[in-house]
Design a protein around this motif. Sequence first.
Motif, PDB file in Angstrom:
ATOM      1  N   ILE A 270      59.084  10.011  -8.893  1.00  0.00           N
ATOM      2  CA  ILE A 270      57.845   9.408  -8.301  1.00  0.00           C
ATOM      3  C   ILE A 270      57.221   8.698  -9.460  1.00  0.00           C
ATOM      4  N   ILE A 320      51.765  10.948  -3.577  1.00  0.00           N
ATOM      5  CA  ILE A 320      53.123  11.485  -3.412  1.00  0.00           C
ATOM      6  C   ILE A 320      53.924  11.061  -2.229  1.00  0.00           C
ATOM      7  N   ILE A 323      54.173   7.183  -2.080  1.00  0.00           N
ATOM      8  CA  ILE A 323      55.513   6.846  -2.638  1.00  0.00           C
ATOM      9  C   ILE A 323      56.802   7.154  -2.229  1.00  0.00           C
ATOM     10  N   LEU A 324      56.858   8.596  -1.749  1.00  0.00           N
ATOM     11  CA  LEU A 324      58.041   9.063  -1.133  1.00  0.00           C
ATOM     12  C   LEU A 324      58.281   8.430   0.207  1.00  0.00           C
TER      13      LEU A 324
END
Length: 379
Positions: A270, A320, A323-324
């Motif tokens: 990340i 998180i 971004i993922l």
Amino acid sequence: MTEVARFYILSHIFVSFIGATLLIAIWYNIRKRFKQILEENDNQKRVDKGLLYLSFAMFIWVLSGCWAYAGNAFSFAETQAYQLGVYLFSIVNNMFLLLALFYFYYAPKFIYNNKKNINVILVLIVITSIVTYILSKTLGNNNVINAIKISGIPDLVLSGFLCYLMAISFYRTFAYRGLKIVGFISGMVIALMFTSQLPEVFMSFTDDFTHNFIKIIAKTSLIAIFLVLATTWVIRLANMPKPNEMSISFLDWSLVKISIPTKEVFDQTIDFGSKTTQYKNLLKFAIRRKYADSDQQSISVNLGGEIKNQTYLSRIIDNINDILQLETSQQLERRDLFTFIGEGRYRLRMIPENINIDTTLLKEFSESPENKDYKSICN
């Protein structure tokens, strides 16, 4: 006592008893199976008692139903002693419902895990019931004016407030768990519960049959909602990442590698990029969890704490997930990474052995003047 009233009271007693028994059985089973997750922190055992208090509230419905049946069967329903019993049952029932909301993660912030505000509302519940009883006893024959029962107004206002809190809490809980339809239905059921109390104040609002019909439908539906809530809680706990299976590595400034097998996240990197505040806050939690003594592993998250607002914790999780590009079933919740310790303090859930921090990064961070407290922790 009319046949309609008898049917309602007996149905109310048995339906509430079955629902309460089922709910407390589910709570006990959850408590037994997921004890490790519910009691992660060694210093302060925290057990989610939301379902337990909901079942207690339903047991109060059973007792109040028995009291109503006895009052009508033995002809003392018009006495002051009977009315006092009704108000006492109302106080205890409202208390249990409020205590249940104390454990609702998606309840309004001023009641979730806020003992001070909960105590204030509990006092208001007692005061309202006392005022209602005094008004009923004082006004006597003058209690009803233009088909409006004056003494019932304070209790109706309180019920409206509690129904509002319940509707918000239930809708948010189901909506965040992907059950928006159930969330809407729960709101409608709680609104129906409040509607069923209107004839207690507005005497000409509806007839006896309609009144009792609305009450039995509302309470039966609410019990079903409680059971659905218990089911979703089981699913969430079953899918909640275990502390010893998660791992995190801080590779460089803004770069983190994370692994959460339960969420199908395996060694994914990340890059927080310009979101330096979220990165630094996550790094602070990791340093404390890995290197600090047990009483220093948590961070105070409140207006006067090291992190000023809980929004900063939510932003870490949101970043998180974004971004993922995790799908709905994989999306992390704040409780997946952070454990609430109490008194506004949170701690990273991962075990220290599964936290790795680059040596150079750790040195640079701890030697920064604004992070001087972390230098002593690392040493």
